[in-house]
Design a protein around this motif. Structure first.
Motif, PDB file in Angstrom:
ATOM      1  N   LEU A  57      25.167 129.339 -48.547  1.00 13.54           N
ATOM      2  CA  LEU A  57      25.659 127.996 -48.844  1.00 13.54           C
ATOM      3  C   LEU A  57      24.607 127.162 -49.579  1.00 13.54           C
ATOM      4  CD1 LEU A  57      27.626 127.302 -45.542  1.00 13.54           C
ATOM      5  CD2 LEU A  57      28.597 127.472 -47.848  1.00 13.54           C
ATOM      6  N   GLN A  58      23.354 127.402 -49.305  1.00 14.42           N
ATOM      7  CA  GLN A  58      22.303 126.702 -50.044  1.00 14.42           C
ATOM      8  C   GLN A  58      22.274 127.156 -51.506  1.00 14.42           C
ATOM      9  OE1 GLN A  58      18.653 127.367 -47.875  1.00 14.42           O
ATOM     10  NE2 GLN A  58      19.024 125.656 -46.477  1.00 14.42           N
ATOM     11  N   HIS A  59      22.395 128.448 -51.737  1.00 14.97           N
ATOM     12  CA  HIS A  59      22.375 128.975 -53.104  1.00 14.97           C
ATOM     13  C   HIS A  59      23.616 128.548 -53.890  1.00 14.97           C
ATOM     14  CE1 HIS A  59      19.174 131.689 -51.590  1.00 14.97           C
ATOM     15  NE2 HIS A  59      18.791 131.700 -52.845  1.00 14.97           N
ATOM     16  N   VAL A  60      24.747 128.354 -53.200  1.00 15.55           N
ATOM     17  CA  VAL A  60      25.974 127.936 -53.878  1.00 15.55           C
ATOM     18  C   VAL A  60      25.768 126.616 -54.619  1.00 15.55           C
ATOM     19  CG1 VAL A  60      28.290 126.998 -53.430  1.00 15.55           C
ATOM     20  CG2 VAL A  60      27.639 129.212 -52.485  1.00 15.55           C
ATOM     21  N   GLU A  61      24.954 125.740 -54.067  1.00 16.97           N
ATOM     22  CA  GLU A  61      24.753 124.427 -54.694  1.00 16.97           C
ATOM     23  C   GLU A  61      24.089 124.524 -56.059  1.00 16.97           C
ATOM     24  OE1 GLU A  61      26.295 121.855 -53.412  1.00 16.97           O
ATOM     25  OE2 GLU A  61      26.946 123.322 -51.904  1.00 16.97           O
ATOM     26  N   ASP A  62      23.539 125.693 -56.409  1.00 19.97           N
ATOM     27  CA  ASP A  62      22.916 125.881 -57.715  1.00 19.97           C
ATOM     28  C   ASP A  62      23.894 126.397 -58.769  1.00 19.97           C
ATOM     29  OD1 ASP A  62      20.433 125.135 -56.650  1.00 19.97           O
ATOM     30  OD2 ASP A  62      19.969 127.198 -56.038  1.00 19.97           O
ATOM     31  N   VAL A  63      25.139 126.664 -58.372  1.00 17.05           N
ATOM     32  CA  VAL A  63      26.136 127.165 -59.324  1.00 17.05           C
ATOM     33  C   VAL A  63      26.520 126.019 -60.264  1.00 17.05           C
ATOM     34  CG1 VAL A  63      28.487 128.059 -59.566  1.00 17.05           C
ATOM     35  CG2 VAL A  63      26.997 128.922 -57.738  1.00 17.05           C
ATOM     36  N   PRO A  64      26.394 126.189 -61.582  1.00 14.41           N
ATOM     37  CA  PRO A  64      26.617 125.075 -62.498  1.00 14.41           C
ATOM     38  C   PRO A  64      28.074 124.645 -62.661  1.00 14.41           C
ATOM     39  CG  PRO A  64      26.027 127.068 -63.713  1.00 14.41           C
ATOM     40  CD  PRO A  64      25.830 127.372 -62.268  1.00 14.41           C
ATOM     41  N   ASP A  65      29.006 125.586 -62.653  1.00 15.80           N
ATOM     42  CA  ASP A  65      30.411 125.237 -62.849  1.00 15.80           C
ATOM     43  C   ASP A  65      30.963 124.613 -61.572  1.00 15.80           C
ATOM     44  OD1 ASP A  65      33.470 126.029 -62.569  1.00 15.80           O
ATOM     45  OD2 ASP A  65      33.013 126.046 -64.718  1.00 15.80           O
ATOM     46  N   ALA A  66      31.509 123.384 -61.675  1.00 18.33           N
ATOM     47  CA  ALA A  66      31.932 122.640 -60.488  1.00 18.33           C
ATOM     48  C   ALA A  66      33.071 123.326 -59.744  1.00 18.33           C
ATOM     49  CB  ALA A  66      32.345 121.219 -60.871  1.00 18.33           C
ATOM     50  N   GLY A  67      34.069 123.845 -60.483  1.00 16.69           N
ATOM     51  CA  GLY A  67      35.191 124.511 -59.834  1.00 16.69           C
ATOM     52  C   GLY A  67      34.782 125.776 -59.135  1.00 16.69           C
TER      53      GLY A  67
END
Length: 387
Positions: free
Chosen positions: A50-60
């Motif tokens: 869940l911490q790494h997910v916040e680095d995903v650039p595409d919002a959707g």
């Protein structure tokens, strides 16, 4: 390690503890790490994910992965022995609230249904007799399915398109807690199983084949493999997780599928005309069954209420079976079959009712183009609920 690989590895770790958590996977085999990790390790792994997910650039994409990750976090909490109320479990795993029905509303709806059933005797007896008159012999199911699938595929291709090379096979099976199932195999292929523990009623066959095939589960999986995996490289969509928000959207699409390719009046004309002739059934019996089915639509959330009885209120199984028999107007065998599904899948029962309502509302607002978007884009229940 990229985010898709983290997602896939985490899911396989949870699947070693939660039976049937993974519904299908067609990605890199080296990511399918089934090393059995302790629940505490999986909990830490979900927190890291869940911490790494916040680095995903595409919002959707980020929101979809975050919601799926929160579901896996809830599973991990349960695996460590944490106790939580059933409603919290459903919200954590599916991103929805469980729906139940007040008994007075069920009683009123059941009365309307009973009045619509022809003949004499109890509602259960009249429904069984009517169902018997419109059911197919097992040997005829696949034969009758052929013209239905041909028409559903044609309409789906015209309205929503179909990726080149998509296909599925159909098999008859027994001893299952469900009526039909789509197994995603990857490479645009599926296997559809139809359970024949109980005779297959012709009036329900178009809906079943639309649900599992065109434009339901198979169509959604094929489009998302094409658009998201091959088109954008989002390899997390090579994995289907059963007990997750992904299933709310999938069942929402599937439960609305027939309506989105064929209006109800056309379905009725088809069933009482061409399909009655192909099946060798009396159109008048089909009309009576359709009328009873229509009258039954207001008997809502019976399975959801039964799940709350079982997992929240502490009701014993015999009381739950009695409830299912009464409000579904079925015999003991069918009621226990329904109980088996609830026992097997717990909160999954809400994916049908809540998913159907969310998708229906979205399509009413966006039209058929909106349904096409849902077939191809990653969305969450919360995203649909919030507009």
């Amino acid at each position: 390690m990229n985010i898709a690989e983290r997602y896939v590895r985490l899911a396989h770790g949870i699947d070693t503890h939660v039976q049937h958590f993974i519904d299908g996977y067609s990605g890199p085999p080296q990511w399918a790490d089934r090393t059995r990790r302790a629940p505490a390790a999986l909990l830490q792994e979900t927190q890291d994910f869940l911490q790494h997910v916040e680095d995903v650039p595409d919002a959707g994409r980020r929101e979809w992965l975050r919601t799926q990750g929160q579901a896996m976090h809830t599973h991990a909490r349960l695996l460590t022995g944490e106790k939580m109320p059933f409603a919290e479990e459903v919200r954590g795993i599916y991103d929805i609230d469980p729906l139940t029905a007040p008994l007075d509303e069920l009683d009123a709806a059941l009365k309307t249904f009973e009045d619509a059933l022809p003949g004499t005797g109890s509602a259960t007896e009249r429904l069984e007799r009517l169902r018997d008159r419109v059911s197919l012999d097992n040997a005829d199911v696949l034969r009758v399915a052929e013209p239905i699938l041909h028409e559903l595929r044609r309409r789906t291709a015209d309205l929503y398109g179909l990726p080149a090379g998509e296909n599925f096979t159909i098999h008859l099976v027994t001893d299952k807690p469900w009526g039909g199932y789509n197994w995603p195999l990857g490479n645009l292929q599926s296997r559809i199983d139809i359970n024949t523990d109980f005779p297959v009623a012709l009036p329900g066959l178009p809906g079943l084949l639309a649900h599992e095939g065109y434009p339901g589960h198979h169509t959604e999986n094929a489009h998302k493999e094409t658009e998201l995996v091959r088109g954008r490289g989002w390899q997390e969509h090579q994995l289907q997780l059963l007990y997750s928000p992904q299933s709310v959207i999938a069942e929402g699409i599937a439960t609305n599928a027939l309506d989105l390719v064929m209006p109800e009046t056309e379905v009725q004309a088809w069933l009482t005309g061409e399909l009655a002739q192909v099946a060798g059934l009396d159109p008048q019996d089909i009309i009576a069954y359709l009328q009873a089915t229509k009258a039954r639509e207001d008997i809502k959330h019976v399975s959801g209420t039964a799940a709350v009885m079982l997992y929240q209120d502490g009701s014993n199984e015999d009381d739950v079976v009695k409830f299912l028999k009464h409000y579904n107007a079925v015999n003991e065998e069918r009621a226990r079959h329904s109980l088996s599904f609830i026992r097997h899948h717990r909160g999954y029962v809400y994916t049908y009712s809540v998913g159907q309502a969310l998708v229906k509302k979205y399509v009413e607002h966006k039209g058929q183009a909106g349904f096409g978007e849902l077939l191809k884009q990653p969305v969450t229940p919360g995203m649909l609920a919030n507009g």
